[in-house]
Structure formats: C-alpha cells, structure tokens
Design an enzyme around this catalytic site. Structure first.
Site, PDB file in Angstrom:
ATOM      1  CB  SER A 553      43.273  42.230  44.366  1.00  0.00           C
ATOM      2  OG  SER A 553      44.361  41.186  44.527  1.00  0.00           O
ATOM      3  CG  HIS A 668      44.464  41.261  39.068  1.00  0.00           C
ATOM      4  ND1 HIS A 668      44.013  40.410  39.995  1.00  0.00           N
ATOM      5  CD2 HIS A 668      45.139  41.981  40.492  1.00  0.00           C
ATOM      6  CE1 HIS A 668      43.796  40.441  41.340  1.00  0.00           C
ATOM      7  NE2 HIS A 668      44.631  41.717  41.740  1.00  0.00           N
TER       8      HIS A 668
END
Length: 693
Positions: A553, A668
């Site tokens: 991320s 994610h």
C-alpha cells in the site's frame, strides 16, 4: 454490484476529464480498466510467467504447505467479541475456507474448552447464493446483541452489502435493514432505527468514493424515505454517525470527515446539531460524562496551550456550557507517544509507546480528579487492549507479543495487575537461537531513525546474510514488534535476517513523527528508509546483493521510491498493492481521500514535489534496477490495481526484469482466505530467497 458498463463509462469519463493533466500521454492508461477482457488477458499472461517460475522452485511446495498449516492451525487464538450475553469469533481453517461466525460463553472460553455454536457458515451461504462472500464484520444493537448488521464483500473489496441478522433465530431478516453493495456506514440508534450513509444515487458520494449524506432510516420504510440529517461536501472524504449507548450518558453524534486528518463533530439532539468546538485535526469522543480530545497539533484555548499529541478531558456538560479548562491525561515526550485509548466501565486505559515499546497506564476519574496507575506489563513487546464491555464491565483482554515469543491473550481487570492467560499461540518456528536488537540510523537531515533487527545470534557480520527490510512510513501508522509464524517459518528459520524500520510518516513518535513527512516533506520518509538500508550494510549484516525491501500500500510507494532513487542498494524488491502513479492516484478509487497525506497532483506547485518521487514517472530505461515482484488484487477497490499494472508495463517496456502476480480476489489485503494468503506469502518468500541467497 455495479455493472461492467458502468465502470467503463466512469473510466471513459475520467480519461476525458484528465487529458489536460497529461493522462492522454500515458500509453498504459488502458490497464486501469479493471475488468476489461484485454486487460485481464494481459494480467493472465504475466501471472503465468510468475507462477511458472516461482511455483516450479524446488522449495516452493513444502513452503506453501508449511504456511498453509500455520494459517489453518486450530491452535491459533480465537479472538472474541461480546454481543449480548455471548462471545463471538470469526474463524477460518482448512475445512471452513470462507469462515464460520460462531459463539460461546465467557465461562467456557475462560475454561479453555469452548463449545462453539455456529451462528453463520459463510461457505454454506456462498454456495447457496452462488456468491463469492468474504466476511467484512458485524455490529450489534447494545445491550442484547440479537439484532446485528453483517457486512459481506464480494471477493474482499471494501464495498460490501449489509444485511440484518437475528442471532436469536439464526437467520437473516429478509425485510430488515439491508443495503446493496456500496462503501456504506450503518449504525444502530434503537431496535427500529439506524443511521445510514451509503450510495443514495447520483451526487450522493464524495470524490473519494465514500458517502457524503447521512440519514435516519426507520424499520419498515423504504431507504428512499429515510430522513436526511446531514450532508457533507462533494470534496469531503465522507460522513457517518453513531450513538453512545452508555446509560445516563447516551448521545448521538454525526462526524463530517473533511479529509484524512480533519473533521467536524456534531452532537445531535432531535433536529438540532451542536458543533463540538475542537481543532479540525483533533479527534473527539465521549466516555461516560467526559469529552476526550486527542490533539494532532498544539491548541491554544482559554489562555492555555496544550501540546501536540496530548490527550485532554473535560466534563461534556461543562464544555457545552463554555468551559475550556481541560485535564491533561497524556503529554508526549521526545521518545513517547499515545498509541491508543480504551475504556472500561470505570477507567481509561492508555496504551503508550516509548521508543517503540508499549506500556499500559490506567486512569480513574474520582472526586473530580484523574488517578493514574501504571499497569505491570512485560518490559518489551507490543500490547493491545480490548474491553469486554466498555459500558458494563471492568474486564479487558490484553494481547502481548513480540518478534520471538508467541502471542498470548490474557483476561485482565482494571485496578489489578493480576491476569489470567487464556490462550497462547504455539511456537510456529524455533526462536531459541534468535535475538532482537534495536539500532538507530542517521537520516539525510541528521534525524535518528530507529529500527529493529531480528537475526540468529550466530549470524556472521560478513555482509552476506539474506535480509528483508520492511517499512511503511505513512498515515500515522506505527510499526511495532510482532509475532508472525509466516515470517518466522518462511524467513527467520531459513537463516534470513528481518529488519523493521520505524521511519517518519508513521506514528511511532506521535503526530510530529507523522507530520514530518507529509506532502512536500515526503522525501524524508524515503531518506529514512534508505538510511536504514545503508546502516545495516555498514554494520555488515548484509550487502546490496543480499538486501531485499518489502512494503504494501503506502509501503508499496515507499519501496517503489527507494528502488527508483537508490537501485544500487538492493538485490530484490517486493512491492505489494502499491501506489505508484502519483500523477493519477487522486483520480483512482479512494485516492482523493489521501491528498491530506501526499498533496494534490493537479496543483502545479504540489505536482512539482510529488513528481520528484513518483515511481511511475522516475523509472528509467537507462538504469539497472533490482528484480521486482509486484503483487496486487483485481478486487482491491481501495488502491487501484492499475498502479501495479502500469508500473510493470512501463518497466517491461524499458527492458527491466520484473515479475507480476495479481490475485483475482482479496481486496486491499491481497488475499481473501487462508489458501490465498499461503500462496501469496509462499510466492513472496520464494522470490526473496531466490534473489538474495
């Protein structure tokens, strides 16, 4: 689920609206169409190349099997959460791939022999409904806990359907509070009323993709009839609402999230909304009769300046009457910060960090003053606190772990240092010969940056040890010591060295540490990470051919920037669910919500400092880069998979050697279940071993 046509229409509109920003000059823009046939074919080709190489490695099958065993182990700690009289746990293993939502009593849980009652079998539900359900969480109506709102995602994305569930009958409520797939926020007001923020149609979502309208929805009425309570602006991050159910101190609040770090809080009383007068970047909430304020910046009010990172308290009634004389519950030092706050029936538990080590402090409000007591806890390690019932109990769960000692879960009670060990992980790897060290590197501007090293005590300082350096450095997230069976089995037990960097941009030393690397100062986070890499090389723990870096991320942006700026330092890079195209990040999925962190690339002055580190814009054909494994997920609806796709396309176009694996599920997190996690980590550590050994 939104149709493919809708997604493509939105993509086309985005392309048209951004041509002035240079988007039309990007030859790989087409890869942003997540589900296009040509795009998925491109993904499939690169997946095949990566899997053919890594899964054919002689060590891969055994490693994946070992990691699968760890992730599916029935000896893992079944963490529980109280809903009504029962304690619930969500559990995945080899027989329950998607998972079970189950419950037991506290007595059985304490005895160590819980008789689990299955409340919802997600594997069965997914099969019955022919849906790829992934558990996203549950909220229940206090205090009985029978009425629940369950969130289920298709494939693991942030967007989820919300369905009311009755734990007394064990069934979904067909005509209850049910919402279609969206990034929704729903909270109970009473048995027949909820706050709801969701996709109400055109104009109801912010530019970040979150709801901007909160409504009151009554049972038995259509969602379209829900009454609007508040509207945030289209360029705000979003809006939500909740109720504090504490008897005698019950209040309703609406929160307008302006950006990632700025918000407004309103106390609702019928149709009236009273704005809580706090700094925009401060967090505020109530605990019984007290208003608690967490400061991100210094605040001067009523002639007193309260420092950045402080925790303040004042009687809510006094505050609403105009008083501004706060009690200071916590004040940071050069090495300490506030890591978290938890409430029990009669105390506040402050989880403090001092030089990246947790300690626990108990505060009790008596006779108008706060009494402070240090709780006896391990001198080294990470502490996590979870109250059993913050309204009706002084008991809390205390989780203790570090790099070498398996996580242990205790039952503790405010007012006492005595606690009962409930569960401990087994030792998933042999840590007897391992040691943990903390060092400091000196960054480019002279700042001392701490980092942890986990290694075998017999490690020879000859610069030849395979080493993984992990970092994040953003959003005020603190990286702390942790026990990982995966890291231990896949890396440490194989002779690898693991390094955890506590760089600026994170929250290890509170808001000041985070804000030191915001926006135009972002380079400091990269400088810190590079300084740690240089320091472990100077110490001869490793050398560039044997040093790998890994991050996900925002950490994917970190390793992407470090790689493009100092490719000479590294022998391998693992870049997971990353941000990489910082020219277009704010136009992709939730990207607009992060402009408080990175800045606005559409502002020429801000793009000037962003472009200097944007990995997608700084990778060059003329440079030689370490080999990279990029991983992402088709179903990641937070960080767009287009970042990784386009970076791979550009690097391959320039002739660089990269591998790419895109999981078709997982959101994610990159993986939606234990099977996928085992595969992801087996691929990752196989790649690192091959490149660094």
């Amino acid at each position: 689920m939104r149709s493919t046509t809708s997604r493509r229409d939105k993509l086309a509109a985005a392309l048209d609206s951004n041509r002035s920003a240079g988007a039309a000059d990007d030859p790989h823009l087409w890869l942003e169409d997540v589900d296009g046939a040509a795009q998925l074919a491109w993904v499939g080709e690169r997946n095949t190349v990566a899997l053919d190489e890594l899964e054919a490695d002689p060590g891969y099958p055994a490693l994946r099997e070992r990691l699968q065993t760890i992730l599916d182990s029935k000896e893992r700690i079944p963490y529980v959460r109280k809903h009504g009289q029962f304690f619930y746990n969500f559990w995945r293993d080899a027989e329950h791939v998607r998972g079970l939502w189950r419950r037991t009593t506290l007595e059985q849980y304490r005895a160590g022999t819980p008789q689990w009652e299955t409340v919802l079998d997600l594997d069965t539900l997914a099969q019955q409904e022919n849906e790829n359900w992934v558990w996203q969480g549950v909220s229940s109506l206090y205090p009985d806990g029978n009425k629940c709102l369950i969130s289920l995602s298709r494939g693991g994305g942030d967007a989820a359907v919300v369905r009311e569930f009755d734990t007394a009958t064990g069934r979904f409520v067909s005509d209850g509070f049910n919402l279609p797939e969206a990034k929704s926020s729903v909270a109970w007001i009473d048995a027949d009323t909820v706050f709801v923020s969701t996709d109400f149609g055109p104009g109801s979502m912010t530019s970040s993709g979150y709801p901007r309208i909160v409504k009151e929805w009554r049972r038995g009425t259509p969602l379209a009839a829900a009454r609007t309570l508040f509207e945030a602006g289209p360029d705000d991050l979003g809006v939500g609402a909740y109720k504090d159910f504490t008897p005698g101190h019950s209040h309703q609040f609406i929160s307008r999230q302006i950006d990632f770090y700025s918000s407004e809080l309103f106390l609702r009383d019928g149709a009236a909304l009273t704005r809580i007068d706090k700094p925009a970047d401060a967090n505020a909430y109530t605990v019984r009769d007290q208003l608690i304020v967490e400061l991100r910046s210094p605040w001067t009010v009523a002639g007193t300046t309260y420092p950045q990172g402080a925790l303040l308290a004042i009687a809510l009634s006094d505050f609403l009457a105009g008083a501004r004389r706060f009690d200071v519950l916590f004040q940071p030092t050069a090495t300490s910060s506030l890591d978290g706050v938890a409430a029990t029936r009669s105390t506040l538990l402050l989880n403090e960090l001092d030089n990246v080590r947790n300690r626990l402090v108990e505060l009790r409000h008596q006779d108008g003053t706060w009494q402070r007591r240090a709780v006896a806890t391990p001198a080294f390690g990470t502490l996590e606190v979870a109250p059993l019932d913050d309204i009706d109990s002084d008991q809390y769960f205390l989780t203790v772990n570090d790099f070498l000692h398996p996580t242990t879960l205790y039952l503790a009670e405010a007012g006492s240092d005595e606690r009962v060990a409930l569960r401990s992980l087994p030792g998933f790897f042999d840590a007897a010969s391992l040691v943990v060290e903390q060092h400091h590197a000196t960054s480019a501007d002279g700042t001392a940056v701490p980092y942890f090293v986990v290694r075998d005590r017999a490690t020879r300082l000859d610069g030849r040890n395979p080493t993984v350096l992990y970092g994040y450095g953003g959003f005020e997230v603190a990286l702390k010591p942790f026990y990982s069976g995966v890291t231990g089995a896949a890396w440490l037990s194989q002779g690898g060295v693991y390094v955890l960097a506590n760089i600026r941009g994170g929250g290890e030393f509170g808001p000041r540490w985070h804000q030191a690397a915001l926006k135009d100062q972002r380079q400091r986070a990269f400088d810190d990470f590079i300084a740690v890499a240089e320091d472990v090389i100077v110490r001869k723990l490793t050398s560039p051919p044997h040093l790998g870096i890994m991050g996900g991320s925002n950490g994917g942006l970190l390793v992407g920037a470090a790689m493009t700026q100092r490719p000479d330092l590294f022998g391998a890079v693992v870049c997971q669910v990353p941000l990489l195209d910082m020219r277009r990040y704010s136009k992709l999925l939730a990207g607009a919500s992060w402009m408080g962190e990175y800045g606005d690339p559409d502002d020429p002055a801000q793009w000037e400092f962003i472009r200097r580190y944007s990995p997608y814009h700084n990778v060059q054909a003329s440079k030689r880069y370490p080999r990279v494994l990029f991983t992402t997920s088709t179903r990641d609806d937070r960080v767009h998979p287009g970042h990784a796709r386009k970076m791979v396309a550009r690097m391959q176009e320039q002739g660089h050697d990269v591998l790419y694996w895109e999981n078709t599920e997982g959101g994610h997190a990159g993986a939606a279940n234990n099977d996928q996690q085992a595969r992801m980590w087996a691929l990752t550590y196989t790649f690192l071993r091959r490149q660094l050994a």
